[in-house]
Design a protein around this motif. Structure first.
Motif, PDB file in Angstrom:
ATOM      1  N   SER A 142     -10.623 -12.824  -5.880  1.00  0.00           N
ATOM      2  CA  SER A 142     -11.749 -11.933  -6.165  1.00  0.00           C
ATOM      3  C   SER A 142     -11.255 -10.548  -6.555  1.00  0.00           C
ATOM      4  CB  SER A 142     -12.657 -11.818  -4.938  1.00  0.00           C
ATOM      5  OG  SER A 142     -13.326 -13.023  -4.683  1.00  0.00           O
ATOM      6  N   ALA A 143     -10.288 -10.040  -5.789  1.00  0.00           N
ATOM      7  CA  ALA A 143      -9.797  -8.683  -6.029  1.00  0.00           C
ATOM      8  C   ALA A 143      -9.129  -8.550  -7.390  1.00  0.00           C
ATOM      9  CB  ALA A 143      -8.826  -8.288  -4.914  1.00  0.00           C
ATOM     10  N   SER A 192      -0.835   5.026   3.714  1.00  0.00           N
ATOM     11  CA  SER A 192      -1.301   5.065   2.329  1.00  0.00           C
ATOM     12  C   SER A 192      -2.612   4.284   2.245  1.00  0.00           C
ATOM     13  CB  SER A 192      -0.266   4.426   1.397  1.00  0.00           C
ATOM     14  OG  SER A 192      -0.884   3.907   0.231  1.00  0.00           O
ATOM     15  N   PRO A 193      -3.595   4.787   1.482  1.00  0.00           N
ATOM     16  CA  PRO A 193      -4.871   4.070   1.386  1.00  0.00           C
ATOM     17  C   PRO A 193      -4.748   2.647   0.863  1.00  0.00           C
ATOM     18  CG  PRO A 193      -5.110   6.295   0.544  1.00  0.00           C
ATOM     19  CD  PRO A 193      -3.646   6.080   0.769  1.00  0.00           C
ATOM     20  N   LEU A 194      -3.685   2.351   0.113  1.00  0.00           N
ATOM     21  CA  LEU A 194      -3.521   1.017  -0.445  1.00  0.00           C
ATOM     22  C   LEU A 194      -2.642   0.113   0.409  1.00  0.00           C
ATOM     23  CD1 LEU A 194      -4.684   2.569  -2.899  1.00  0.00           C
ATOM     24  CD2 LEU A 194      -3.241   1.164  -4.351  1.00  0.00           C
ATOM     25  N   GLU A 195      -2.110   0.660   1.479  1.00  0.00           N
ATOM     26  CA  GLU A 195      -1.158  -0.099   2.286  1.00  0.00           C
ATOM     27  C   GLU A 195      -1.800  -1.332   2.919  1.00  0.00           C
ATOM     28  OE1 GLU A 195       2.242   1.070   5.635  1.00  0.00           O
ATOM     29  OE2 GLU A 195       0.997   2.601   4.693  1.00  0.00           O
ATOM     30  N   TYR A 196      -3.070  -1.234   3.271  1.00  0.00           N
ATOM     31  CA  TYR A 196      -3.732  -2.349   3.948  1.00  0.00           C
ATOM     32  C   TYR A 196      -4.048  -3.513   3.007  1.00  0.00           C
ATOM     33  CZ  TYR A 196      -8.681  -2.246   2.435  1.00  0.00           C
ATOM     34  OH  TYR A 196      -9.853  -2.377   1.730  1.00  0.00           O
ATOM     35  N   LEU A 197      -4.006  -3.265   1.682  1.00  0.00           N
ATOM     36  CA  LEU A 197      -4.404  -4.290   0.725  1.00  0.00           C
ATOM     37  C   LEU A 197      -3.459  -5.483   0.713  1.00  0.00           C
ATOM     38  CD1 LEU A 197      -5.453  -2.100  -2.346  1.00  0.00           C
ATOM     39  CD2 LEU A 197      -6.953  -3.274  -0.718  1.00  0.00           C
ATOM     40  N   ALA A 198      -2.194  -5.255   1.032  1.00  0.00           N
ATOM     41  CA  ALA A 198      -1.240  -6.367   1.044  1.00  0.00           C
ATOM     42  C   ALA A 198      -1.640  -7.409   2.088  1.00  0.00           C
ATOM     43  CB  ALA A 198       0.165  -5.853   1.321  1.00  0.00           C
ATOM     44  N   ILE A 205      -0.658   9.960  -4.245  1.00  0.00           N
ATOM     45  CA  ILE A 205       0.122   9.142  -5.177  1.00  0.00           C
ATOM     46  C   ILE A 205       1.532   8.945  -4.638  1.00  0.00           C
ATOM     47  CG2 ILE A 205       1.172   9.095  -7.466  1.00  0.00           C
ATOM     48  CD1 ILE A 205      -1.733   8.340  -7.487  1.00  0.00           C
ATOM     49  N   THR A 206       2.080   9.993  -4.043  1.00  0.00           N
ATOM     50  CA  THR A 206       3.389   9.869  -3.402  1.00  0.00           C
ATOM     51  C   THR A 206       3.350   8.827  -2.298  1.00  0.00           C
ATOM     52  OG1 THR A 206       3.934  12.170  -3.882  1.00  0.00           O
ATOM     53  CG2 THR A 206       5.169  11.117  -2.122  1.00  0.00           C
ATOM     54  N   ALA A 207       2.270   8.841  -1.507  1.00  0.00           N
ATOM     55  CA  ALA A 207       2.126   7.850  -0.441  1.00  0.00           C
ATOM     56  C   ALA A 207       2.095   6.439  -1.015  1.00  0.00           C
ATOM     57  CB  ALA A 207       0.858   8.126   0.358  1.00  0.00           C
ATOM     58  N   VAL A 208       1.339   6.246  -2.091  1.00  0.00           N
ATOM     59  CA  VAL A 208       1.239   4.921  -2.706  1.00  0.00           C
ATOM     60  C   VAL A 208       2.593   4.476  -3.271  1.00  0.00           C
ATOM     61  CG1 VAL A 208       0.217   3.654  -4.644  1.00  0.00           C
ATOM     62  CG2 VAL A 208      -1.220   5.119  -3.216  1.00  0.00           C
ATOM     63  N   ILE A 209       3.282   5.398  -3.919  1.00  0.00           N
ATOM     64  CA  ILE A 209       4.578   5.044  -4.506  1.00  0.00           C
ATOM     65  C   ILE A 209       5.607   4.718  -3.433  1.00  0.00           C
ATOM     66  CG2 ILE A 209       6.535   5.929  -5.837  1.00  0.00           C
ATOM     67  CD1 ILE A 209       4.505   7.511  -7.512  1.00  0.00           C
ATOM     68  N   THR A 210       5.714   5.571  -2.422  1.00  0.00           N
ATOM     69  CA  THR A 210       6.766   5.389  -1.414  1.00  0.00           C
ATOM     70  C   THR A 210       6.445   4.311  -0.390  1.00  0.00           C
ATOM     71  OG1 THR A 210       5.848   7.184  -0.064  1.00  0.00           O
ATOM     72  CG2 THR A 210       7.562   7.762  -1.632  1.00  0.00           C
ATOM     73  N   ARG A 211       5.151   4.077  -0.130  1.00  0.00           N
ATOM     74  CA  ARG A 211       4.777   3.080   0.885  1.00  0.00           C
ATOM     75  C   ARG A 211       4.420   1.723   0.285  1.00  0.00           C
ATOM     76  NH1 ARG A 211       5.483   4.612   6.290  1.00  0.00           N
ATOM     77  NH2 ARG A 211       3.678   3.352   6.874  1.00  0.00           N
ATOM     78  N   ASP A 212       3.921   1.715  -0.965  1.00  0.00           N
ATOM     79  CA  ASP A 212       3.393   0.469  -1.513  1.00  0.00           C
ATOM     80  C   ASP A 212       4.180  -0.066  -2.706  1.00  0.00           C
ATOM     81  OD1 ASP A 212       1.277   0.748   0.331  1.00  0.00           O
ATOM     82  OD2 ASP A 212       0.190   2.039  -1.047  1.00  0.00           O
ATOM     83  N   ILE A 213       4.637   0.829  -3.585  1.00  0.00           N
ATOM     84  CA  ILE A 213       5.289   0.368  -4.816  1.00  0.00           C
ATOM     85  C   ILE A 213       6.799   0.211  -4.648  1.00  0.00           C
ATOM     86  CG2 ILE A 213       5.797   0.979  -7.212  1.00  0.00           C
ATOM     87  CD1 ILE A 213       3.047   2.219  -7.434  1.00  0.00           C
ATOM     88  N   GLN A 243      -0.404  -4.422  -5.718  1.00  0.00           N
ATOM     89  CA  GLN A 243       0.409  -3.803  -6.762  1.00  0.00           C
ATOM     90  C   GLN A 243      -0.405  -3.528  -8.029  1.00  0.00           C
ATOM     91  OE1 GLN A 243       3.921  -2.863  -6.344  1.00  0.00           O
ATOM     92  NE2 GLN A 243       2.892  -3.012  -4.367  1.00  0.00           N
ATOM     93  N   LEU A 244      -1.337  -4.414  -8.356  1.00  0.00           N
ATOM     94  CA  LEU A 244      -2.192  -4.211  -9.525  1.00  0.00           C
ATOM     95  C   LEU A 244      -2.975  -2.912  -9.379  1.00  0.00           C
ATOM     96  CD1 LEU A 244      -3.631  -5.095 -12.139  1.00  0.00           C
ATOM     97  CD2 LEU A 244      -5.197  -6.431 -10.693  1.00  0.00           C
ATOM     98  N   MET A 245      -3.585  -2.713  -8.222  1.00  0.00           N
ATOM     99  CA  MET A 245      -4.379  -1.503  -8.005  1.00  0.00           C
ATOM    100  C   MET A 245      -3.495  -0.270  -7.885  1.00  0.00           C
ATOM    101  SD  MET A 245      -7.522  -2.801  -5.580  1.00  0.00           S
ATOM    102  CE  MET A 245      -6.926  -4.386  -5.043  1.00  0.00           C
ATOM    103  N   ALA A 246      -2.318  -0.428  -7.286  1.00  0.00           N
ATOM    104  CA  ALA A 246      -1.411   0.704  -7.127  1.00  0.00           C
ATOM    105  C   ALA A 246      -0.915   1.220  -8.476  1.00  0.00           C
ATOM    106  CB  ALA A 246      -0.228   0.301  -6.245  1.00  0.00           C
ATOM    107  N   TRP A 247      -0.484   0.317  -9.340  1.00  0.00           N
ATOM    108  CA  TRP A 247       0.051   0.725 -10.639  1.00  0.00           C
ATOM    109  C   TRP A 247      -1.044   1.265 -11.557  1.00  0.00           C
ATOM    110  CZ3 TRP A 247       4.974   1.396 -12.137  1.00  0.00           C
ATOM    111  CH2 TRP A 247       5.984   0.826 -11.356  1.00  0.00           C
ATOM    112  N   SER A 248      -2.158   0.566 -11.653  1.00  0.00           N
ATOM    113  CA  SER A 248      -3.222   1.014 -12.559  1.00  0.00           C
ATOM    114  C   SER A 248      -3.818   2.340 -12.092  1.00  0.00           C
ATOM    115  CB  SER A 248      -4.320  -0.049 -12.659  1.00  0.00           C
ATOM    116  OG  SER A 248      -4.850  -0.382 -11.388  1.00  0.00           O
ATOM    117  N   GLY A 249      -4.011   2.488 -10.780  1.00  0.00           N
ATOM    118  CA  GLY A 249      -4.561   3.740 -10.266  1.00  0.00           C
ATOM    119  C   GLY A 249      -3.597   4.906 -10.418  1.00  0.00           C
ATOM    120  N   SER A 250      -2.316   4.667 -10.242  1.00  0.00           N
ATOM    121  CA  SER A 250      -1.322   5.735 -10.375  1.00  0.00           C
ATOM    122  C   SER A 250      -1.244   6.242 -11.817  1.00  0.00           C
ATOM    123  CB  SER A 250       0.058   5.235  -9.925  1.00  0.00           C
ATOM    124  OG  SER A 250       0.043   4.878  -8.552  1.00  0.00           O
TER     125      SER A 250
END
Length: 507
Positions: free
Chosen positions: A426-427, A107-113, A340-348, A122-129
């Motif tokens: 910063s993020a 998932s593109p957001l997986e590396y952010l953790a 979005i499925t990737a973000v939900i299942t891998r990050d959220i 999680q902030l970027m995952a929820w707002s972007g979704s």
């Protein structure tokens, strides 16, 4: 539309579903579902990247602006994207790929953790979704407007027809189905666009219409920028589109991740950049000439492409052009649903439900398909429920473009070595501050206060960039682990491979 037109449209839908069914056999796990296992050829990745970047909005909202205002829509939209992707080919494309190949990121957001921390991710995952649901609802409305205009199909039924077909092949085939249908849609839409271009050229007696029409149109139509699209708006949108189309729009990051290597991902970005610089010209020239063929449509310019098609195209060709419209929206929606499925299942989900971490590979794949189904269904329901038919461009620019910057700035800049000092403070400050400024401006606009379009787009982005840099300088949060992650993205040279859970485990 005649019988032959309907046959063409029905045949197109059948082929899309067939591709989804065939792709199902290539999906063994969630990594295949989300990144094609890193086996996608660079040329397919590049074409898919291009096709996933725009939708039927082009033939409603952007075609409307081309009809009313002329050249400017190419300059502030297609040109900014084409040049931005070209820059990103050297900055971002390969780095996205190495996140998958070296760190098992799906998932593109997986590396952010790991790059920042879990709250920032999680902030970027929820707002972007949440943003994407509204964005896709506007695109369903755009394609339904076209179907109503050509065939008289009610908006709700148009959304249902196109949405169900997209849902079937997306749920079955994942990213492989998305990319292969993108390619099929690229061929169909290419043929449709060329047919319209040739028909308009024949109407004016030859290819010379491309430079002769400007003398017959209002002088302002040939201006690169005109109100309400100012130089400030152009510069802000250029930065936004550079971030957005190089991975800030998450589904486009997936195309780079799916290539076999960072070098191949760079080649795919260059191909997409060239397509963005050239192909929109083929699509826009008929619209620039349209006021000379179907005049007096300024009050309903969103129907301009429809009216032009009715006048210029013979039986069968309208169906081909309509299939081309479908291709854009279905390409974008299916790729958005996948990411979005990737973000939900891998990050959220793993952060809010412990059972998600204990799932077997087969269970994860079932969850991915169920989430894809739910996302597309929710966006269709919103499109039917909300009145977006008269404000598609407003949704795309005032909402999506204006809020994309605050979400994309920490996501994209976090991969670059020049921003090592910037950490989770910063993020989080960047995203919250940018979205907060947008919310104040947007609410003020809805309450009757005049807010310039460039302000609505530029101020949230500027706020986000300034906060990201200033907070990072005042409060640097550089760590050895974050440095190792950033350095690993600089080349394709083999490091010690890490498993799919490594990035999350280190967070």
């Amino acid at each position: 539309m005649g019988t032959l037109d309907w046959v063409v449209v029905a045949g197109y839908f059948f082929v899309m579903v067939a591709i989804g069914w065939w792709s199902r056999g290539r999906i063994a796990n969630v990594v295949d579902f989300f990144t094609a296992g890193g086996k996608m050829p660079w040329w397919l990745s590049g074409i898919s990247h291009h096709m996933s970047g725009y939708s039927a909005v082009m033939f409603v909202a952007f075609a409307s602006e081309a009809y009313r205002l002329g050249l400017t829509v190419y300059v502030w939209w297609a040109l900014t994207i084409g040049i931005g992707i070209g820059i990103g080919a050297f900055l971002f494309a390969a780095r996205w790929n190495r996140l998958r190949s070296k760190h098992g990121v799906a998932s593109p957001l997986e590396y952010l953790a790991r790059r920042y921390n879990v709250p920032a991710q999680q902030l970027m995952a929820w707002s972007g979704s949440l943003l994407k649901v509204v964005d896709i609802a506007a695109k369903w409305s755009a394609v339904a407007i076209l179907l109503r205009g050509f065939a008289g199909v009610p908006i709700a039924w148009g959304i249902l027809i196109v949405g169900v077909v997209t849902m079937i092949y997306s749920v079955l085939g994942g990213l492989w189905a998305d990319a292969l249908t993108d390619f099929g849609q690229f061929i169909i839409q290419g043929a449709a666009g060329i047919v319209m271009f040739v028909a308009v050229a024949a109407h004016f007696g030859g290819i010379q219409f491309m430079w002769e029409i400007w003398d017959k149109l209002p002088a302002a139509n040939s201006e690169p920028l005109r109100e309400p699209y100012t130089a400030t708006f152009f510069m802000a949108l250029f930065v936004i589109k550079t971030l957005e189309y190089n991975g800030g729009m998450w589904n486009l990051a997936q195309r780079y991740m799916a290539a076999p290597s960072g070098r191949e991902a760079k080649r795919s970005a260059i191909l997409s950049s060239v397509l963005w610089l050239v192909w929109p010209l083929v699509l826009f020239f008929p619209m620039w000439a349209a006021p000379l063929i179907v005049p007096d449509l300024a009050a309903r310019a969103g129907d301009a492409y429809i009216e032009l098609g009715k006048v210029m195209l013979p039986a069968g060709m309208i169906g081909l052009v309509l299939a081309g419209f479908f291709s854009h929206t279905m390409a974008m929606v299916s790729s958005d649903a996948n990411v979005i499925t990737a973000v939900i299942t891998r990050d959220i989900l793993p952060r809010i439900w412990k059972g998600a971490k204990r799932m077997t590979g087969a269970a994860q794949l079932k969850l991915a398909r169920a989430t894809t189904f739910s996302f597309i269904g929710l966006s269709m329901l919103m499109a039917v429920s909300l009145d977006t038919t008269d404000g598609v461009l407003k949704v795309v620019v005032d909402l999506v473009a204006a809020t994309m910057g605050p979400i994309a700035v920490p996501l994209m800049l976090g991969m670059l070595p020049w921003f090592r000092r910037m950490g989770p403070s910063s993020a989080i400050s960047s995203t919250l501050g940018g979205l907060g400024v947008w919310a104040v401006l947007y609410i003020s606009q809805q309450m009757g206060t005049t807010v310039a379009k460039e302000a609505l787009v530029a101020y949230p982005l500027l706020t986000s960039v300034v906060l990201f840099l200033v907070v990072g300088l005042v409060k640097p949060e550089r760590t050895t682990d974050r440095d190792e992650l950033i350095d690993s993205l600089n080349s394709d040279e083999a490091d010690k491979p890490t498993g799919p859970e490594t990035v999350a485990a280190k967070a």
